[in-house]
Design an enzyme around this catalytic site. Structure first.
Site, PDB file in Angstrom:
ATOM      1  N   ALA A 103      59.358 110.532  39.889  1.00 48.36           N
ATOM      2  CA  ALA A 103      60.286 111.593  39.532  1.00 48.36           C
ATOM      3  C   ALA A 103      59.508 112.907  39.564  1.00 48.36           C
ATOM      4  O   ALA A 103      58.283 112.908  39.411  1.00 48.36           O
ATOM      5  CB  ALA A 103      60.842 111.334  38.144  1.00 48.36           C
ATOM      6  N   GLY A 153      59.198 106.658  39.551  1.00 46.70           N
ATOM      7  CA  GLY A 153      60.539 106.611  40.130  1.00 46.70           C
ATOM      8  C   GLY A 153      60.528 106.135  41.586  1.00 46.70           C
ATOM      9  O   GLY A 153      61.530 105.586  42.064  1.00 46.70           O
ATOM     10  N   GLU A 179      60.492 102.515  41.387  1.00 45.09           N
ATOM     11  CA  GLU A 179      61.805 102.122  40.850  1.00 45.09           C
ATOM     12  C   GLU A 179      62.886 102.253  41.927  1.00 45.09           C
ATOM     13  O   GLU A 179      63.804 101.434  41.992  1.00 45.09           O
ATOM     14  CB  GLU A 179      62.125 102.979  39.623  1.00 45.09           C
ATOM     15  CG  GLU A 179      61.184 102.642  38.462  1.00 45.09           C
ATOM     16  CD  GLU A 179      61.229 103.651  37.320  1.00 45.09           C
ATOM     17  OE1 GLU A 179      61.089 104.868  37.604  1.00 45.09           O
ATOM     18  OE2 GLU A 179      61.399 103.254  36.163  1.00 45.09           O
ATOM     19  N   GLU A 183      53.840 106.216  34.351  1.00 44.28           N
ATOM     20  CA  GLU A 183      54.455 107.124  33.369  1.00 44.28           C
ATOM     21  C   GLU A 183      53.677 107.182  32.063  1.00 44.28           C
ATOM     22  O   GLU A 183      53.686 108.186  31.358  1.00 44.28           O
ATOM     23  CB  GLU A 183      55.906 106.690  33.077  1.00 44.28           C
ATOM     24  CG  GLU A 183      56.871 106.914  34.235  1.00 44.28           C
ATOM     25  CD  GLU A 183      56.995 105.729  35.180  1.00 44.28           C
ATOM     26  OE1 GLU A 183      56.099 104.854  35.189  1.00 44.28           O
ATOM     27  OE2 GLU A 183      57.988 105.681  35.913  1.00 44.28           O
TER      28      GLU A 183
END
Ligand code: CO8
Length: 258
Positions: free
Chosen positions: A66, A109, A112, A132
């Site tokens: 992200a 992300g 993911e 993260e």
């Protein structure tokens, strides 16, 4: 074909391609990327001429997570009210089979996003991780749930708690990756795999994906019941008659998606 800000799209035969295109940020996933990928995937999903979708990044990065710079100053309330990343659920819900073709970094992300796909093809240069924890947070787009289902608790906890990366060989050994190929062959292999899938009957592809997905969230007995129902339902398609007639007549089937 629609122009998008952060991705490139292309159709190759019955295969829809989505290429993440933020090279300066290693394809970090900001809200615009989410909007673009969801819009492109939904458009391919609605098009019966498309039988498989490939999502890829660059040689250096599938996606490095992200967008940290976009998230950094947000409050918890901002995250809740904007449903930051909630849109990705629409991508995970497309009915068409999706292949992630991963080269370089698939972190946070990015990892993911790959796990929202049905098949993960990895270049031998691929690196997967959920870093993260190094940022003072935890995975937020499914990592703590899908990674456990893919690789089991102990490997997932090792990755999520240490934030370390694993290479393509370890990812394949762990069951996260469908197949590893030399980096130079990744895109051709993705197209070939996607073409193979797209040549099948579309209703049976939708059915197979739906039953596979449902099996991740239900009991064995419930999943078996669903499988039997869906299996029986496919006998009302013309493609089932064609597929079985073609077998008997020793020829290739010609599926119409009906
Ligand atoms: N966000 C924003 N920018 C990024 C990101 C990112 N995730 N990753 C890389 N970039 C940028 C860098 O800032 C740099 O930009 P600039 O040149 O302007 O400084 C550029 O991309 C190139 O990166 P590097 O110079 O760092 O390249 P290196 O080759 O030195 O390192 C790495 C590559 C190891 C991939 C490194 O960039 C890195 O560690 N990136 C961050 C990886 C990470 O922590 N990802 C997890 C992010 S958090 C997340 O994904 C949570 C998801 C769920 C949220 C859900 C909320 C509800």
């Amino acid at each position: 074909m629609t122009e998008y800000e952060t991705i490139l799209t292309e159709t190759r035969g019955r295969v829809g391609w989505i290429t993440l295109n933020r090279p300066d940020a290693l394809n970090a996933l900001n809200t615009q990327v989410c909007r673009d990928v969801v819009a492109a995937a939904s458009a391919f999903d609605a098009d019966e001429a498309i039988g498989a979708i490939v999502v890829t990044g660059s040689e250096r990065a599938f996606a490095a997570g992200a967008d940290i710079k976009e998230m950094e100053s947000k409050s918890g309330l901002d995250m809740v009210m904007s449903d930051h990343f909630g849109g990705w659920a629409h991508f995970a819900a497309v009915r068409t089979p999706v292949i992630a073709a991963v080269s370089g970094y698939a972190l946070g992300g990015g990892c993911e996003l790959a796990m929202m796909c049905d098949i993960i093809l990895a270049a031998d240069t691929a690196k997967f991780g959920q870093p993260e924890i190094n940022l003072g947070v935890i995975p937020g787009m499914g990592g703590s749930q899908r990674l456990v289902r893919a690789v089991g608790y102990y490997k997932a906890a090792d990755l999520i708690l240490t934030g370390r990366m694993m290479d393509a060989a370890e990812a394949e050994r762990s069951g996260l990756v469908s197949r590893v190929v030399p980096a130079a062959d990744l895109l051709a292999e993705a197209q070939k795999t996607a073409e193979t899938i797209a040549s099948k009957s579309l209703p049976s592809l939708y059915a197979a994906k739906a039953v596979l997905d449902a099996g991740l969230e239900t009991s064995l007995a419930e999943g078996l019941r669903l499988e039997r129902q869906v299996f029986a339902g496919l006998f009302d398609t013309e493609d089932q008659k064609e597929g079985m007639a073609a077998f008997r007549e020793k020829r290739a089937p010609e599926f119409e998606g009906r």
